[in-house]
Enzyme design. Structure first.
Site, PDB file in Angstrom:
ATOM      1  N   TYR A 102      67.481 -10.775  41.388  1.00 29.58           N
ATOM      2  CA  TYR A 102      67.313 -10.347  39.996  1.00 29.58           C
ATOM      3  C   TYR A 102      66.923  -8.872  39.932  1.00 29.58           C
ATOM      4  O   TYR A 102      67.531  -8.086  39.190  1.00 29.58           O
ATOM      5  CB  TYR A 102      66.242 -11.199  39.312  1.00 29.58           C
ATOM      6  CG  TYR A 102      65.903 -10.746  37.907  1.00 29.58           C
ATOM      7  CD1 TYR A 102      66.827 -10.847  36.879  1.00 29.58           C
ATOM      8  CD2 TYR A 102      64.646 -10.211  37.617  1.00 29.58           C
ATOM      9  CE1 TYR A 102      66.532 -10.427  35.596  1.00 29.58           C
ATOM     10  CE2 TYR A 102      64.334  -9.795  36.334  1.00 29.58           C
ATOM     11  CZ  TYR A 102      65.274  -9.895  35.327  1.00 29.58           C
ATOM     12  OH  TYR A 102      64.974  -9.472  34.059  1.00 29.58           O
ATOM     13  N   LYS A 106      69.083  -5.630  38.367  1.00 32.17           N
ATOM     14  CA  LYS A 106      68.579  -4.721  37.331  1.00 32.17           C
ATOM     15  C   LYS A 106      68.601  -3.272  37.822  1.00 32.17           C
ATOM     16  O   LYS A 106      68.916  -2.344  37.060  1.00 32.17           O
ATOM     17  CB  LYS A 106      67.158  -5.126  36.927  1.00 32.17           C
ATOM     18  CG  LYS A 106      67.093  -6.358  36.047  1.00 32.17           C
ATOM     19  CD  LYS A 106      67.717  -6.096  34.688  1.00 32.17           C
ATOM     20  CE  LYS A 106      67.480  -7.231  33.708  1.00 32.17           C
ATOM     21  NZ  LYS A 106      68.053  -6.961  32.381  1.00 32.17           N
ATOM     22  N   ASN A 131      55.714  -8.997  32.334  1.00 34.62           N
ATOM     23  CA  ASN A 131      55.748 -10.270  31.610  1.00 34.62           C
ATOM     24  C   ASN A 131      55.534 -10.008  30.118  1.00 34.62           C
ATOM     25  O   ASN A 131      54.518  -9.439  29.722  1.00 34.62           O
ATOM     26  CB  ASN A 131      54.644 -11.198  32.126  1.00 34.62           C
ATOM     27  CG  ASN A 131      54.933 -11.726  33.513  1.00 34.62           C
ATOM     28  OD1 ASN A 131      55.623 -12.720  33.673  1.00 34.62           O
ATOM     29  ND2 ASN A 131      54.409 -11.043  34.523  1.00 34.62           N
TER      30      ASN A 131
END
Length: 222
Positions: A102, A106, A131
């Protein structure tokens, strides 16, 4: 003004859309149900792009490259083929510094956008998100806060593998405020945006705080 939002059904996009009503803008929504041909038809009319589209928990890990990187490259190829210069705000991740698929996907998106800026000098704004928590986030998907809240309210156990793991948390409305600040001011350049109002907390403390909310309601102490 026309604004394109990719990943328009996601948690962050929904919160942004609810704030864009204050602007006189035509908002074009693109999501998994949309066809890329829809973007092709209107790309010359677009003045700003909020690029949120991507996956973070696919069943097939090859989708990190296929969807996250592939769609970003496809979008940039379309813009440059039409000789356009459209400012883009992209939601990346703090995981770009980590060795996982992931984070790598990105980071590769950032590289594509950096090349776009170098070739066109069109502004690009990179938000490396920690988060994010707040309304409309999904439990067991994109928010540990939402997951803990869901479990506590439904009397389900909270599983914590590393209680002392430090989290960086950002409230969705604070993030949207920074988005809109960029959208209004349109600073020049390729910018990694410094996030404001970051909260730090370990998982164990986070769980205790969320559990206390339910306890206070049960005890009628609120």
């Amino acid at each position: 003004m026309k604004i394109l939002i990719t990943g328009s059904e996601g948690f962050i996009a929904k919160n942004l859309i609810s704030h864009l009503c204050q602007f006189e803008a035509d908002v074009i929504l693109f999501n998994r149900k949309s066809s890329f041909n829809e973007i092709k038809k209107i790309i010359k009319e677009i003045d700003f792009i909020f690029h949120f589209a991507g996956v973070n928990r696919p069943t097939d890990k090859s989708d990190f490259t296929k969807i996250n990187v592939g769609f970003t490259q496809k979008l940039i190829n379309l813009i440059t083929s039409e000789y356009l210069k459209i400012p883009i705000l992209f939601t990346s991740s703090t995981q770009v510094t980590e060795d996982n698929k992931y984070g790598v996907s990105k980071l590769n998106c950032e590289i594509i956008l950096k090349e776009y800026y170098n070739n066109t000098k069109s502004p690009v704004y990179i938000f490396r998100l920690p988060n994010i928590f707040g309304k409309w986030s999904k439990p067991n998907y994109n928010s540990v806060v939402a997951t803990f809240c869901f479990n506590v309210i439904n009397d389900l156990p909270i599983t914590i593998d590393d209680p002392q793991k430090k989290l960086k948390l950002l409230y969705i409305d604070d993030l949207i405020s920074q988005f809109l600040d960029i959208f209004i001011k349109l600073p020049k350049g390729f910018k990694n945006i410094e996030l404001k109002k970051i909260y730090k907390c370990d998982l164990n403390k986070l769980a205790m705080i969320i559990k206390s909310f339910k306890n206070e309601r049960n005890n009628n102490s609120i």
